[in-house]
Write a protein that holds these residues in place. Sequence first.
Motif, PDB file in Angstrom:
ATOM      1  N   ARG A  51      88.780 107.704 -11.082  1.00 33.30           N
ATOM      2  CA  ARG A  51      90.121 107.416 -10.558  1.00 33.30           C
ATOM      3  C   ARG A  51      90.524 105.990 -10.893  1.00 33.30           C
ATOM      4  O   ARG A  51      91.648 105.744 -11.350  1.00 33.30           O
ATOM      5  N   ALA A  52      89.617 105.043 -10.712  1.00 34.64           N
ATOM      6  CA  ALA A  52      89.920 103.639 -11.019  1.00 34.64           C
ATOM      7  C   ALA A  52      90.247 103.464 -12.500  1.00 34.64           C
ATOM      8  O   ALA A  52      91.200 102.763 -12.860  1.00 34.64           O
ATOM      9  N   LYS A  53      89.478 104.120 -13.340  1.00 35.00           N
ATOM     10  CA  LYS A  53      89.701 104.039 -14.783  1.00 35.00           C
ATOM     11  C   LYS A  53      91.063 104.634 -15.162  1.00 35.00           C
ATOM     12  O   LYS A  53      91.809 104.063 -15.959  1.00 35.00           O
ATOM     13  N   ALA A  54      91.396 105.777 -14.580  1.00 32.87           N
ATOM     14  CA  ALA A  54      92.670 106.443 -14.879  1.00 32.87           C
ATOM     15  C   ALA A  54      93.856 105.620 -14.377  1.00 32.87           C
ATOM     16  O   ALA A  54      94.862 105.482 -15.082  1.00 32.87           O
ATOM     17  N   VAL A  55      93.739 105.072 -13.168  1.00 35.85           N
ATOM     18  CA  VAL A  55      94.819 104.240 -12.627  1.00 35.85           C
ATOM     19  C   VAL A  55      95.010 103.010 -13.503  1.00 35.85           C
ATOM     20  O   VAL A  55      96.139 102.631 -13.841  1.00 35.85           O
ATOM     21  N   SER A  56      93.913 102.387 -13.893  1.00 34.33           N
ATOM     22  CA  SER A  56      93.986 101.210 -14.753  1.00 34.33           C
ATOM     23  C   SER A  56      94.680 101.541 -16.073  1.00 34.33           C
ATOM     24  O   SER A  56      95.529 100.775 -16.550  1.00 34.33           O
ATOM     25  N   LYS A  57      94.348 102.678 -16.647  1.00 34.53           N
ATOM     26  CA  LYS A  57      94.967 103.086 -17.911  1.00 34.53           C
ATOM     27  C   LYS A  57      96.475 103.290 -17.735  1.00 34.53           C
ATOM     28  O   LYS A  57      97.276 102.802 -18.541  1.00 34.53           O
ATOM     29  N   ALA A  58      96.874 103.996 -16.681  1.00 36.71           N
ATOM     30  CA  ALA A  58      98.303 104.244 -16.443  1.00 36.71           C
ATOM     31  C   ALA A  58      99.046 102.940 -16.194  1.00 36.71           C
ATOM     32  O   ALA A  58     100.144 102.731 -16.730  1.00 36.71           O
ATOM     33  N   VAL A  59      98.465 102.047 -15.396  1.00 37.16           N
ATOM     34  CA  VAL A  59      99.099 100.756 -15.117  1.00 37.16           C
ATOM     35  C   VAL A  59      99.241  99.950 -16.408  1.00 37.16           C
ATOM     36  O   VAL A  59     100.288  99.336 -16.655  1.00 37.16           O
ATOM     37  N   ASN A  60      98.210  99.963 -17.240  1.00 32.57           N
ATOM     38  CA  ASN A  60      98.276  99.235 -18.507  1.00 32.57           C
ATOM     39  C   ASN A  60      99.353  99.794 -19.437  1.00 32.57           C
ATOM     40  O   ASN A  60     100.051  99.033 -20.119  1.00 32.57           O
ATOM     41  N   ILE A  61      99.496 101.094 -19.474  1.00 29.36           N
ATOM     42  CA  ILE A  61     100.538 101.697 -20.313  1.00 29.36           C
ATOM     43  C   ILE A  61     101.917 101.307 -19.787  1.00 29.36           C
ATOM     44  O   ILE A  61     102.817 100.964 -20.568  1.00 29.36           O
ATOM     45  N   LEU A  62     102.098 101.352 -18.479  1.00 35.45           N
ATOM     46  CA  LEU A  62     103.382 100.940 -17.904  1.00 35.45           C
ATOM     47  C   LEU A  62     103.658  99.461 -18.179  1.00 35.45           C
ATOM     48  O   LEU A  62     104.812  99.076 -18.409  1.00 35.45           O
ATOM     49  N   THR A  63     102.616  98.646 -18.179  1.00 33.32           N
ATOM     50  CA  THR A  63     102.779  97.232 -18.533  1.00 33.32           C
ATOM     51  C   THR A  63     103.247  97.108 -19.975  1.00 33.32           C
ATOM     52  O   THR A  63     104.145  96.315 -20.282  1.00 33.32           O
ATOM     53  N   GLU A  64     102.658  97.891 -20.863  1.00 37.92           N
ATOM     54  CA  GLU A  64     103.068  97.875 -22.267  1.00 37.92           C
ATOM     55  C   GLU A  64     104.537  98.298 -22.415  1.00 37.92           C
ATOM     56  O   GLU A  64     105.296  97.688 -23.160  1.00 37.92           O
ATOM     57  N   LEU A  65     104.918  99.339 -21.693  1.00 37.95           N
ATOM     58  CA  LEU A  65     106.321  99.767 -21.736  1.00 37.95           C
ATOM     59  C   LEU A  65     107.243  98.658 -21.221  1.00 37.95           C
ATOM     60  O   LEU A  65     108.288  98.382 -21.813  1.00 37.95           O
ATOM     61  N   ALA A  66     106.846  98.010 -20.136  1.00 40.84           N
ATOM     62  CA  ALA A  66     107.675  96.958 -19.550  1.00 40.84           C
ATOM     63  C   ALA A  66     107.790  95.748 -20.474  1.00 40.84           C
ATOM     64  O   ALA A  66     108.881  95.179 -20.625  1.00 40.84           O
ATOM     65  N   THR A  67     106.686  95.352 -21.101  1.00 43.62           N
ATOM     66  CA  THR A  67     106.746  94.179 -21.984  1.00 43.62           C
ATOM     67  C   THR A  67     107.450  94.490 -23.304  1.00 43.62           C
ATOM     68  O   THR A  67     107.858  93.570 -24.000  1.00 43.62           O
ATOM     69  N   SER A  68     107.603  95.762 -23.616  1.00 43.59           N
ATOM     70  CA  SER A  68     108.299  96.156 -24.841  1.00 43.59           C
ATOM     71  C   SER A  68     109.811  96.230 -24.668  1.00 43.59           C
ATOM     72  O   SER A  68     110.532  96.432 -25.646  1.00 43.59           O
ATOM     73  N   LEU A  69     110.277  96.099 -23.452  1.00 42.48           N
ATOM     74  CA  LEU A  69     111.720  96.150 -23.209  1.00 42.48           C
ATOM     75  C   LEU A  69     112.399  94.920 -23.802  1.00 42.48           C
ATOM     76  O   LEU A  69     111.881  93.812 -23.711  1.00 42.48           O
ATOM     77  N   ASP A  70     113.544  95.126 -24.385  1.00 40.71           N
ATOM     78  CA  ASP A  70     114.351  94.025 -24.907  1.00 40.71           C
ATOM     79  C   ASP A  70     115.527  93.853 -23.954  1.00 40.71           C
ATOM     80  O   ASP A  70     116.527  94.556 -24.047  1.00 40.71           O
ATOM     81  N   HIS A  71     115.390  92.907 -23.029  1.00 40.35           N
ATOM     82  CA  HIS A  71     116.411  92.718 -21.999  1.00 40.35           C
ATOM     83  C   HIS A  71     117.725  92.184 -22.573  1.00 40.35           C
ATOM     84  O   HIS A  71     118.785  92.416 -21.996  1.00 40.35           O
ATOM     85  N   ARG A  72     117.659  91.509 -23.698  1.00 37.27           N
ATOM     86  CA  ARG A  72     118.887  91.001 -24.321  1.00 37.27           C
ATOM     87  C   ARG A  72     119.733  92.171 -24.843  1.00 37.27           C
ATOM     88  O   ARG A  72     120.925  92.231 -24.607  1.00 37.27           O
ATOM     89  N   LYS A  73     119.098  93.104 -25.513  1.00 34.00           N
ATOM     90  CA  LYS A  73     119.823  94.246 -26.061  1.00 34.00           C
ATOM     91  C   LYS A  73     120.019  95.355 -25.032  1.00 34.00           C
ATOM     92  O   LYS A  73     121.020  96.041 -25.044  1.00 34.00           O
TER      93      LYS A  73
END
Length: 167
Positions: A51-73
């Motif tokens: 469970r810890a491993k799966a949660v960590s993976k999901a959180v990391n993917i969401l972090t990647e999605l969030a950091t990939s956002l271009d707030h200017r555009k």
Amino acid sequence: MNHHADPYRAYVEGSLCDSDPVRLVVALYEGALEATRDARRCLGSEDIWGRAKAVSKAVNILTELATSLDHRKGGEISANLARLYNYMQKKLMEGHAKKSAAAFEEVEKLLGTLLEAWHTAAEQKQGLQLLAAPEEAARTAMHEAETPYADYFAEPASGAPELAFLF
């Protein structure tokens, strides 16, 4: 493991690197959804490490999605998505800490709704329509969940936004 020794992994990584941005976003959503489902399954089987491993993976993917956002555009849409990603990360951590299947199910539902919208966007793939379906899906998902975060999804300003992701 050396990635060059694993032809399947090399193929998958090569396919994603050569993909268009919409396909990359879809792959990230699919990964986050599968990791969230794994977390819920591990909760049911009392597999704390899994469970810890799966949660960590999901959180990391969401972090990647969030950091990939271009707030200017992306403007308001990218801000809304960033808040939604943050909310889902908090729910995942809550689900893990409190052993709450409901928290995992809520994130699954949100990710599923967004993934469906991105699949539609990938199929249509016509200019600025790419974000119309995901934004509407996010708004719908939040209203269905009846969370205090539903207000984050106000109607977008006039004029179509540009693609809200950097890649």
